[in-house]
Design a protein around this motif. Structure first.
Motif, PDB file in Angstrom:
ATOM      1  N   LYS A 193      19.890   4.917  12.390  1.00  0.00           N
ATOM      2  CA  LYS A 193      20.264   6.103  13.172  1.00  0.00           C
ATOM      3  C   LYS A 193      20.763   5.688  14.548  1.00  0.00           C
ATOM      4  CE  LYS A 193      18.409  10.459  14.984  1.00  0.00           C
ATOM      5  NZ  LYS A 193      17.179  11.274  15.158  1.00  0.00           N
ATOM      6  N   PHE A 194      20.077   4.738  15.183  1.00  0.00           N
ATOM      7  CA  PHE A 194      20.497   4.267  16.504  1.00  0.00           C
ATOM      8  C   PHE A 194      21.888   3.628  16.449  1.00  0.00           C
ATOM      9  CE2 PHE A 194      15.823   3.478  17.961  1.00  0.00           C
ATOM     10  CZ  PHE A 194      15.616   4.857  17.960  1.00  0.00           C
ATOM     11  N   LEU A 195      22.183   2.981  15.324  1.00  0.00           N
ATOM     12  CA  LEU A 195      23.500   2.350  15.160  1.00  0.00           C
ATOM     13  C   LEU A 195      24.579   3.356  14.775  1.00  0.00           C
ATOM     14  CD1 LEU A 195      22.547  -0.924  13.242  1.00  0.00           C
ATOM     15  CD2 LEU A 195      23.462  -0.786  15.571  1.00  0.00           C
ATOM     16  N   GLY A 196      24.179   4.572  14.422  1.00  0.00           N
ATOM     17  CA  GLY A 196      25.154   5.585  14.028  1.00  0.00           C
ATOM     18  C   GLY A 196      25.593   5.470  12.581  1.00  0.00           C
ATOM     19  N   LEU A 197      24.792   4.799  11.746  1.00  0.00           N
ATOM     20  CA  LEU A 197      25.167   4.578  10.345  1.00  0.00           C
ATOM     21  C   LEU A 197      24.744   5.725   9.438  1.00  0.00           C
ATOM     22  CD1 LEU A 197      24.225   0.806   9.928  1.00  0.00           C
ATOM     23  CD2 LEU A 197      26.437   1.790  10.571  1.00  0.00           C
ATOM     24  N   VAL A 198      23.741   6.504   9.850  1.00  0.00           N
ATOM     25  CA  VAL A 198      23.219   7.570   9.003  1.00  0.00           C
ATOM     26  C   VAL A 198      23.074   8.866   9.790  1.00  0.00           C
ATOM     27  CG1 VAL A 198      21.981   5.985   7.469  1.00  0.00           C
ATOM     28  CG2 VAL A 198      20.797   6.966   9.449  1.00  0.00           C
ATOM     29  N   LYS A 199      23.090   9.955   9.057  1.00  0.00           N
ATOM     30  CA  LYS A 199      22.794  11.268   9.640  1.00  0.00           C
ATOM     31  C   LYS A 199      21.624  11.858   8.869  1.00  0.00           C
ATOM     32  CE  LYS A 199      26.759  13.067   7.023  1.00  0.00           C
ATOM     33  NZ  LYS A 199      28.064  13.763   7.130  1.00  0.00           N
ATOM     34  N   ILE A 200      20.713  12.477   9.608  1.00  0.00           N
ATOM     35  CA  ILE A 200      19.481  13.012   9.047  1.00  0.00           C
ATOM     36  C   ILE A 200      19.337  14.457   9.501  1.00  0.00           C
ATOM     37  CG2 ILE A 200      16.970  12.757   8.920  1.00  0.00           C
ATOM     38  CD1 ILE A 200      17.445   9.820   9.882  1.00  0.00           C
ATOM     39  N   ASN A 251       0.830  -1.203   0.000  1.00  0.00           N
ATOM     40  CA  ASN A 251       0.000   0.000   0.000  1.00  0.00           C
ATOM     41  C   ASN A 251       0.862   1.250   0.000  1.00  0.00           C
ATOM     42  OD1 ASN A 251       0.585   0.814   2.839  1.00  0.00           O
ATOM     43  ND2 ASN A 251      -0.463  -1.122   3.311  1.00  0.00           N
ATOM     44  N   LYS A 252       0.220   2.404  -0.003  1.00  0.00           N
ATOM     45  CA  LYS A 252       0.909   3.683  -0.168  1.00  0.00           C
ATOM     46  C   LYS A 252       1.768   4.042   1.036  1.00  0.00           C
ATOM     47  CE  LYS A 252      -3.068   6.292   1.573  1.00  0.00           C
ATOM     48  NZ  LYS A 252      -4.053   7.362   1.248  1.00  0.00           N
ATOM     49  N   ASN A 253       1.558   3.382   2.167  1.00  0.00           N
ATOM     50  CA  ASN A 253       2.335   3.700   3.360  1.00  0.00           C
ATOM     51  C   ASN A 253       3.665   2.954   3.442  1.00  0.00           C
ATOM     52  OD1 ASN A 253       0.401   5.490   4.523  1.00  0.00           O
ATOM     53  ND2 ASN A 253      -0.806   3.733   5.225  1.00  0.00           N
ATOM     54  N   ASP A 254       3.930   2.081   2.478  1.00  0.00           N
ATOM     55  CA  ASP A 254       5.111   1.228   2.571  1.00  0.00           C
ATOM     56  C   ASP A 254       6.420   2.024   2.501  1.00  0.00           C
ATOM     57  OD1 ASP A 254       3.510  -0.961   2.846  1.00  0.00           O
ATOM     58  OD2 ASP A 254       3.616  -1.561   0.751  1.00  0.00           O
ATOM     59  N   PHE A 255       6.445   3.124   1.723  1.00  0.00           N
ATOM     60  CA  PHE A 255       7.662   3.937   1.650  1.00  0.00           C
ATOM     61  C   PHE A 255       7.942   4.589   3.004  1.00  0.00           C
ATOM     62  CE2 PHE A 255       9.190   4.883  -2.843  1.00  0.00           C
ATOM     63  CZ  PHE A 255       8.743   3.672  -3.329  1.00  0.00           C
ATOM     64  N   ASN A 256       6.880   5.089   3.657  1.00  0.00           N
ATOM     65  CA  ASN A 256       7.055   5.690   4.982  1.00  0.00           C
ATOM     66  C   ASN A 256       7.478   4.646   6.005  1.00  0.00           C
ATOM     67  OD1 ASN A 256       6.530   8.398   4.447  1.00  0.00           O
ATOM     68  ND2 ASN A 256       4.321   8.147   4.677  1.00  0.00           N
ATOM     69  N   CYS A 257       6.942   3.453   5.866  1.00  0.00           N
ATOM     70  CA  CYS A 257       7.307   2.367   6.773  1.00  0.00           C
ATOM     71  C   CYS A 257       8.799   2.069   6.658  1.00  0.00           C
ATOM     72  CB  CYS A 257       6.483   1.125   6.432  1.00  0.00           C
ATOM     73  SG  CYS A 257       6.911  -0.346   7.374  1.00  0.00           S
ATOM     74  N   TYR A 258       9.277   1.939   5.428  1.00  0.00           N
ATOM     75  CA  TYR A 258      10.699   1.651   5.207  1.00  0.00           C
ATOM     76  C   TYR A 258      11.565   2.788   5.745  1.00  0.00           C
ATOM     77  CZ  TYR A 258      15.114   0.854   2.795  1.00  0.00           C
ATOM     78  OH  TYR A 258      16.453   0.664   2.519  1.00  0.00           O
ATOM     79  N   LYS A 259      11.174   4.012   5.471  1.00  0.00           N
ATOM     80  CA  LYS A 259      11.931   5.189   5.926  1.00  0.00           C
ATOM     81  C   LYS A 259      12.018   5.227   7.446  1.00  0.00           C
ATOM     82  CE  LYS A 259       9.678   8.910   6.538  1.00  0.00           C
ATOM     83  NZ  LYS A 259       8.844  10.124   6.386  1.00  0.00           N
ATOM     84  N   SER A 260      10.877   5.049   8.100  1.00  0.00           N
ATOM     85  CA  SER A 260      10.831   5.167   9.554  1.00  0.00           C
ATOM     86  C   SER A 260      11.676   4.096  10.225  1.00  0.00           C
ATOM     87  CB  SER A 260       9.385   5.075  10.048  1.00  0.00           C
ATOM     88  OG  SER A 260       8.613   6.139   9.537  1.00  0.00           O
ATOM     89  N   ARG A 261      11.498   2.857   9.785  1.00  0.00           N
ATOM     90  CA  ARG A 261      12.215   1.763  10.433  1.00  0.00           C
ATOM     91  C   ARG A 261      13.705   1.788  10.120  1.00  0.00           C
ATOM     92  NH1 ARG A 261       7.949  -3.212   9.141  1.00  0.00           N
ATOM     93  NH2 ARG A 261       6.268  -2.459  10.502  1.00  0.00           N
ATOM     94  N   THR A 262      14.026   1.914   8.853  1.00  0.00           N
ATOM     95  CA  THR A 262      15.420   1.782   8.443  1.00  0.00           C
ATOM     96  C   THR A 262      16.257   2.977   8.856  1.00  0.00           C
ATOM     97  OG1 THR A 262      14.709   0.444   6.548  1.00  0.00           O
ATOM     98  CG2 THR A 262      16.948   1.352   6.482  1.00  0.00           C
ATOM     99  N   PHE A 263      15.771   4.168   8.584  1.00  0.00           N
ATOM    100  CA  PHE A 263      16.591   5.357   8.796  1.00  0.00           C
ATOM    101  C   PHE A 263      16.263   6.101  10.097  1.00  0.00           C
ATOM    102  CE2 PHE A 263      16.533   5.035   4.027  1.00  0.00           C
ATOM    103  CZ  PHE A 263      17.804   4.498   3.940  1.00  0.00           C
ATOM    104  N   SER A 264      14.998   6.429  10.327  1.00  0.00           N
ATOM    105  CA  SER A 264      14.652   7.213  11.512  1.00  0.00           C
ATOM    106  C   SER A 264      14.996   6.476  12.800  1.00  0.00           C
ATOM    107  CB  SER A 264      13.160   7.547  11.512  1.00  0.00           C
ATOM    108  OG  SER A 264      12.819   8.355  10.410  1.00  0.00           O
ATOM    109  N   ARG A 265      14.924   5.139  12.747  1.00  0.00           N
ATOM    110  CA  ARG A 265      15.184   4.379  13.958  1.00  0.00           C
ATOM    111  C   ARG A 265      16.523   3.645  13.894  1.00  0.00           C
ATOM    112  NH1 ARG A 265       9.526   1.778  13.621  1.00  0.00           N
ATOM    113  NH2 ARG A 265       8.198   3.606  13.843  1.00  0.00           N
ATOM    114  N   TYR A 266      16.522   2.467  13.284  1.00  0.00           N
ATOM    115  CA  TYR A 266      17.577   1.504  13.567  1.00  0.00           C
ATOM    116  C   TYR A 266      18.948   1.865  12.993  1.00  0.00           C
ATOM    117  CZ  TYR A 266      13.264  -0.634  14.927  1.00  0.00           C
ATOM    118  OH  TYR A 266      12.038  -0.841  15.500  1.00  0.00           O
TER     119      TYR A 266
END
Length: 286
Positions: free
Chosen positions: A252-259, A235-250
């Motif tokens: 970022k928590f590991l220190g792999l990305v900066k936002i 569905n249309k929310n899948d891009f937001n789901c991927y963004k939130s889980r992959t980047f906003s959370r995990y």
């Protein structure tokens, strides 16, 4: 692209036929597949079955880091902080709901490794563990790991935890295994799919390692992820789901990305890799 099955009708010997089929299957699996961003099926399979352990066919190599380099991983530092409080047979008495007591929550948050947006902007205060995702996930991962145990509402280290407490690389190995494969990535959200982001997370790390030198939108990475795994799109929310889980959370928590803070809640959040990401992982072109 299907396996080449041409000219297979001329074999009278089943053994010879099987040999040529095996050869063609190996050739097929070693060629870059559509949607895999240049990776072959066998290299993607290495990410699925072996990562974060190093594998000769994997596109990623995880490096051994020095203590000062490991300090750039916020979630690791929080995990080690809790482990230090348990060193030598000590225990943390948990609340009736199994949470860290408020005093430990405050002490952990004040270390400054992971910051909560709502607290830092004055909308909330450091109080209960359940109100601070960055603290809650640390305790959850420690409990799920083989480094600690919970008995009678008390948290303590296992023998393994005591044994490797001074080995940051070994603890990071455990952290990656638990976070990438055992912890439910949908724990903090209500998205329909439990699998988005957590199916072959090494592929997302490969993408940020490959393209993260400059800021790119989260949509850029989501498109590549769903090209590789189209069955996950529903569905249309899948891009937001991927963004939130992959980047906003995990990641970022590991220190792999900066936002950048200004894009934190944008539909197309901007993402770049950190120096720590480059320290921890190398690309392997084989």
């Amino acid at each position: 692209m299907p396996i080449n099955l041409d000219d297979l009708g001329n074999f009278d010997n089943l053994e010879d036929l099987n040999k040529i089929l095996e050869k063609r299957m190996k050739e097929h699996n070693s060629i870059a597949a559509p949607g895999f961003d240049g990776l072959s099926p066998e290299r993607m399979a290495a990410l699925q079955t072996s990562f974060p352990e190093n594998h000769p066919k994997s596109p990623l190599v995880k490096n051994y880091l020095k203590p000062m380099e490991l300090a750039q991983c916020p979630l690791l530092m929080q995990l080690r902080f809790l482990m230090e409080k348990l060193r030598g047979g000590k225990e943390i008495k948990l609340t009736r709901t199994g949470a860290l007591p408020t005093a430990v929550v405050k002490e952990l948050y004040e270390q400054g490794h992971l910051k909560n947006y709502w607290i830092e902007n004055g909308y909330s205060k450091v109080n209960r563990e359940g109100e601070i995702m960055e603290v809650l996930i640390t305790r959850l991962l420690l409990e799920i790991s083989s480094l600690a145990k919970k008995r009678n509402h008390k948290l303590s280290l296992t023998r393994k935890g005591e044994k490797i407490i001074d080995d940051g690389n070994a603890i990071l190995d455990e952290l990656l295994q638990i976070l990438l494969y055992k912890f439910n990535w949908g724990y903090f959200d209500g998205y329909e799919s439990e699998n988005i982001g957590q199916v072959i997370p090494g592929f997302s790390i490969y993408l940020i390692k490959k393209y993260g030198d400059e800021e790119r939108s989260s949509k850029f990475y989501a498109q590549k992820y769903f090209e590789a795994f189209p069955h996950l799109r529903g569905n249309k929310n899948d891009f937001n789901c991927y963004k939130s889980r992959t980047f906003s959370r995990y990641f970022k928590f590991l220190g792999l990305v900066k936002i950048p803070d200004k894009t934190l809640f944008d539909e197309e959040m901007m993402v770049a890799k950190t120096p720590f990401c480059d320290l921890l992982f190398s690309l392997q072109n084989k």
